[in-house]
Design an enzyme around this catalytic site. Structure first.
Site, mmCIF file in Angstrom:
data_model
loop_
_atom_site.group_PDB
_atom_site.id
_atom_site.type_symbol
_atom_site.label_atom_id
_atom_site.label_comp_id
_atom_site.label_asym_id
_atom_site.label_seq_id
_atom_site.Cartn_x
_atom_site.Cartn_y
_atom_site.Cartn_z
ATOM 1 N N ARG A 165 -48.679 8.249 -15.007
ATOM 2 C CA ARG A 165 -49.295 9.163 -14.031
ATOM 3 C C ARG A 165 -49.493 10.558 -14.649
ATOM 4 O O ARG A 165 -49.303 11.579 -13.994
ATOM 5 C CB ARG A 165 -48.462 9.301 -12.753
ATOM 6 C CG ARG A 165 -48.317 8.046 -11.945
ATOM 7 C CD ARG A 165 -49.620 7.652 -11.280
ATOM 8 N NE ARG A 165 -49.426 6.596 -10.298
ATOM 9 C CZ ARG A 165 -49.363 5.297 -10.582
ATOM 10 N NH1 ARG A 165 -49.496 4.880 -11.831
ATOM 11 N NH2 ARG A 165 -49.204 4.408 -9.632
ATOM 12 N N SER A 238 -48.923 6.572 -3.300
ATOM 13 C CA SER A 238 -47.524 6.916 -3.570
ATOM 14 C C SER A 238 -47.373 8.428 -3.534
ATOM 15 O O SER A 238 -48.108 9.134 -4.219
ATOM 16 C CB SER A 238 -47.105 6.443 -4.955
ATOM 17 O OG SER A 238 -47.239 5.061 -5.064
ATOM 18 N N GLU A 334 -46.353 13.175 -6.530
ATOM 19 C CA GLU A 334 -47.412 12.666 -7.390
ATOM 20 C C GLU A 334 -48.746 13.365 -7.106
ATOM 21 O O GLU A 334 -49.441 13.742 -8.057
ATOM 22 C CB GLU A 334 -47.510 11.154 -7.170
ATOM 23 C CG GLU A 334 -47.898 10.393 -8.400
ATOM 24 C CD GLU A 334 -49.299 9.893 -8.274
ATOM 25 O OE1 GLU A 334 -50.119 10.277 -9.115
ATOM 26 O OE2 GLU A 334 -49.582 9.133 -7.337
#
Ligand code: EPU
Length: 338
Positions: A165, A238, A334
């Protein structure tokens, strides 16, 4: 010349459905539009927000700047050899439609990333990953405007510094504006079925030798079962990254919590399932203000209707505090917070 819009509502442009206004917004349909947008006198000296599908964004306030709504289209197989297809797409293409199209055209390789919300241009920014595949593994190069030099540049995978990520674009926010991405889809195609949910779903369907379409269908099915569709319930996927801890920390955690879910990394570190920890703290299905935790996946925060960015931030801080207290692990959000 792209048309400049003033007092632009961002509510329809973030998948969380959070309310916020932008001072200016402009749609970017090609690279000339991008240059023209950056030269607009109204935008000089103001912060910029490059917006794809708005699926990785938490808006906590109005944006006193210029929004560049990336709408560059186009997609094609630009080369093929015995060992790969090279497929290129404009940054504004919807990711899932692009994935579905590559399969229809007979160029498989992206099927594990079906239904990831957002656009092609956003995929490399956070190195989207799901069900055993990261986009970095199917990436050839991209084209971007380097705002430091004003020139368009081509960046290969090494230059993009992909991590979990993570990428150059997260490390140097605002410097590059991605306009086109080229994917390398290896031949012969090999199925990626190592992720537990995927292998289980294929087994349930008695698929012994999966074709690309079987994996695509399995992933679509798993996501529909577990993850809220932003069209129905606002969310940004997420909300936290799965934290990566060293081997000793993971061993100590496992001694205290034998059921903890973790994945060994090539480096020897462990990636811990944040959703499992949040769930263990009792957050799954809970509500705070107008924000909540999804009933079927505790890693996903949702808008229960009328949530503000402040509701989402308050909930995320409360979750971070619980997980830190119980597991001694820090959760890092995130999505981009603005
Ligand atoms: N779990 C629970 N309770 C929960 C949620 C998860 O016990 O409420 C457990 C599951 O049973 C499983 C483990 O935690 O054993 C992991 O759950 P899952 O397979 O759903 O995946 P994840 O680690 O929570 C990551 C990605 C997702 C991606 C899935 C599948 C991150 C931050 N998230 O989630 O990506 O779809 O794996 O590969 O890495 C996204 O980034 O927006 C996203 C949805």
């Amino acid at each position: 010349m792209p048309e400049l819009q003033r007092d632009f509502s961002l509510r329809e442009h973030n998948t969380f459905g959070l309310p916020a206004m932008a001072r200016f917004a402009v749609a970017v349909r090609d690279e000339d539009d991008l240059r023209a947008a950056l030269a607009l006198p109204e935008g000089q000296g103001l912060p910029r927000l490059v917006l794809g599908g708005g699926s990785n964004l938490v808006l906590t306030r109005d944006f006193d700047g210029l929004v560049l709504k990336m709408a560059i289209q186009g997609r094609a197989c630009i080369a093929q050899s015995t060992d790969a297809w090279l497929v290129e797409a404009g940054a504004g293409q919807t990711w899932h439609d692009f994935v579905a199209w590559t399969l229809e055209m007979g160029w498989p390789g992206l099927e594990n990333l079906a239904l990831v919300p957002g656009t092609v241009g956003a995929a490399p920014i956070q190195n989207i990953g799901a069900y055993g595949l990261e986009v970095a593994e199917r990436f050839a190069y991209l084209r971007a405007l380097d705002t430091a030099s004003g020139e368009f540049v081509a960046l290969d995978a090494a230059a993009c510094r992909f991590g979990y990520r993570d990428s150059l674009f997260k490390q140097q926010p605002g410097r590059y504006i991605v306009t086109r991405v080229t994917f390398r889809l290896p031949r012969p195609w090999q199925p990626v079925t190592g992720y537990a949910d995927v292998s289980r779903t294929l087994a349930e369907r008695a698929v012994a030798t999966p074709a690309p379409r079987d994996i695509f269908d399995a992933v679509v099915d798993i996501r529909r079962r577990k993850l809220p569709d932003p069209a129905d319930i606002g969310n940004a996927g997420s909300f936290f990254k799965n934290p990566v801890v060293d081997a000793a920390t993971f061993a100590a955690l496992r001694a205290r919590f034998p059921d903890i879910v973790g994945y060994a990394q090539p480096s020897g570190a462990w990636k811990v399932a944040a959703g499992w920890m949040i769930d263990q703290c009792g957050w799954r299905g809970r509500t705070m203000g107008q924000a909540g935790v999804h009933e079927r996946q505790a890693l996903v925060l949702i808008n229960r209707g009328g949530a503000t960015g402040a509701d989402v931030v308050a909930l995320s801080r409360a979750i971070q505090a619980s997980v830190a207290e119980r597991f001694g692990v820090t959760l890092e959000p995130e999505p981009v917070m603005l």
